[in-house]
Scaffold this active site. Structure first.
Site, PDB file in Angstrom:
ATOM      1  N   CYS A 101      -5.706   6.957  -3.938  1.00 44.01           N
ATOM      2  CA  CYS A 101      -6.706   6.181  -4.654  1.00 44.01           C
ATOM      3  C   CYS A 101      -6.760   4.719  -4.221  1.00 44.01           C
ATOM      4  CB  CYS A 101      -6.436   6.229  -6.153  1.00 44.01           C
ATOM      5  SG  CYS A 101      -6.201   7.902  -6.761  1.00 44.01           S
ATOM      6  N   CYS A 143      -0.619   4.689 -13.682  1.00 41.84           N
ATOM      7  CA  CYS A 143      -1.189   5.505 -12.621  1.00 41.84           C
ATOM      8  C   CYS A 143      -2.685   5.254 -12.579  1.00 41.84           C
ATOM      9  CB  CYS A 143      -0.904   6.983 -12.865  1.00 41.84           C
ATOM     10  SG  CYS A 143      -1.743   8.085 -11.699  1.00 41.84           S
ATOM     11  N   CYS A 180      -0.429   7.592  -2.171  1.00 36.88           N
ATOM     12  CA  CYS A 180      -1.460   7.536  -3.208  1.00 36.88           C
ATOM     13  C   CYS A 180      -2.846   7.554  -2.579  1.00 36.88           C
ATOM     14  CB  CYS A 180      -1.290   6.257  -4.018  1.00 36.88           C
ATOM     15  SG  CYS A 180      -2.599   6.009  -5.243  1.00 36.88           S
ATOM     16  N   CYS A 217       4.506   6.685  -7.356  1.00 36.37           N
ATOM     17  CA  CYS A 217       4.608   5.328  -6.835  1.00 36.37           C
ATOM     18  C   CYS A 217       5.464   4.454  -7.761  1.00 36.37           C
ATOM     19  CB  CYS A 217       3.217   4.726  -6.668  1.00 36.37           C
ATOM     20  SG  CYS A 217       2.326   4.508  -8.236  1.00 36.37           S
ATOM     21  N   CYS A 236       3.685   8.920  -3.946  1.00 38.10           N
ATOM     22  CA  CYS A 236       3.652   9.464  -5.298  1.00 38.10           C
ATOM     23  C   CYS A 236       4.973  10.169  -5.624  1.00 38.10           C
ATOM     24  CB  CYS A 236       2.486  10.439  -5.414  1.00 38.10           C
ATOM     25  SG  CYS A 236       2.199  11.078  -7.073  1.00 38.10           S
TER      26      CYS A 236
END
EC number: 1.8.7.2
Lengths: 86, 113
Positions: free
Chosen positions: B53, B81, B51, B72, B70
């Site tokens: 982010c 998400c 991920c 996740c 991902c």
């Protein structure tokens, strides 16, 4: 006291989900509420080969759900404030 | 810059997974594009679409352990998400698309770094 009990949960602990908790990965059940279900902690995800990892649902728990008379095994990941040790 | 092969892989994966999970891309598809490129970058550098982010202390350890790869665990189990890549229909930011073209990704990320 509740926080202390949850923090003491480790591998093998029997737990009960404080409801409600909707999950979407139960086979043939698009949306399933785990609230009130009992399970067993299989793993607590805090590190991998000695390195700290950041999983935010670290209590990997196995459930035996009874759905339409059949037993369905499910693994779901929980936070420590989402269950109580029984 | 991620490889075009990885971008294409993650683009196709994102479309398939949105369909499979009944989720939609963000109404602002530059958000979608940035996340797809971030996934592709991690695929290239770590071997897994970690991920993009989140902040990590040890990316290789995280990619090996897998919780944040991902899709996740929070997405798979709870449809959560926080990258805003896959949005449930009720989400205020959800658009109507479950598709995104390679050109869209290129155009929407062209002006960044």
């Amino acid at each position: 006291a509740a926080a202390a009990a949850a923090a003491a949960a480790g591998v093998g602990s029997r737990i009960r989900v404080k409801g409600p908790l909707k999950v979407f990965h139960v086979p043939k059940n698009p949306e399933f509420d785990l609230g009130g279900q009992e399970g067993e902690v299989k793993e607590v995800l805090t590190s991998w080969k000695g390195k700290i990892i950041s999983a935010n649902l670290p209590y990997k728990t196995q459930f035996a759900l009874s759905i339409d008379g059949k037993e369905v095994k499910l693994i779901a990941h929980l936070r420590e404030d989402e269950f109580e040790v029984i | 810059e991620p490889s075009s092969k990885s971008i294409e892989n993650m683009r196709k994966f994102s479309e398939q997974y949105a369909r499979r999970s009944g989720t939609y891309f963000c109404a602002d598809k530059s958000v979608t594009s940035v996340v797809i490129k971030g996934l592709a970058e991690h695929k290239d550098t770590l071997g897994a679409p970690l991920c993009p982010c989140r902040h990590y202390d040890d990316k290789p350890a995280e990619a090996s352990q897998g919780f944040w790869n991902c899709p996740c665990v929070p997405m798979r189990e709870r449809k959560e998400c926080h990258c805003m890549l896959f949005l449930t229909p009720e989400n205020d930011f959800a658009g109507k698309d479950q598709t995104i073209s390679a050109d869209e990704i290129k155009d929407l990320t062209a002006s960044l770094g």
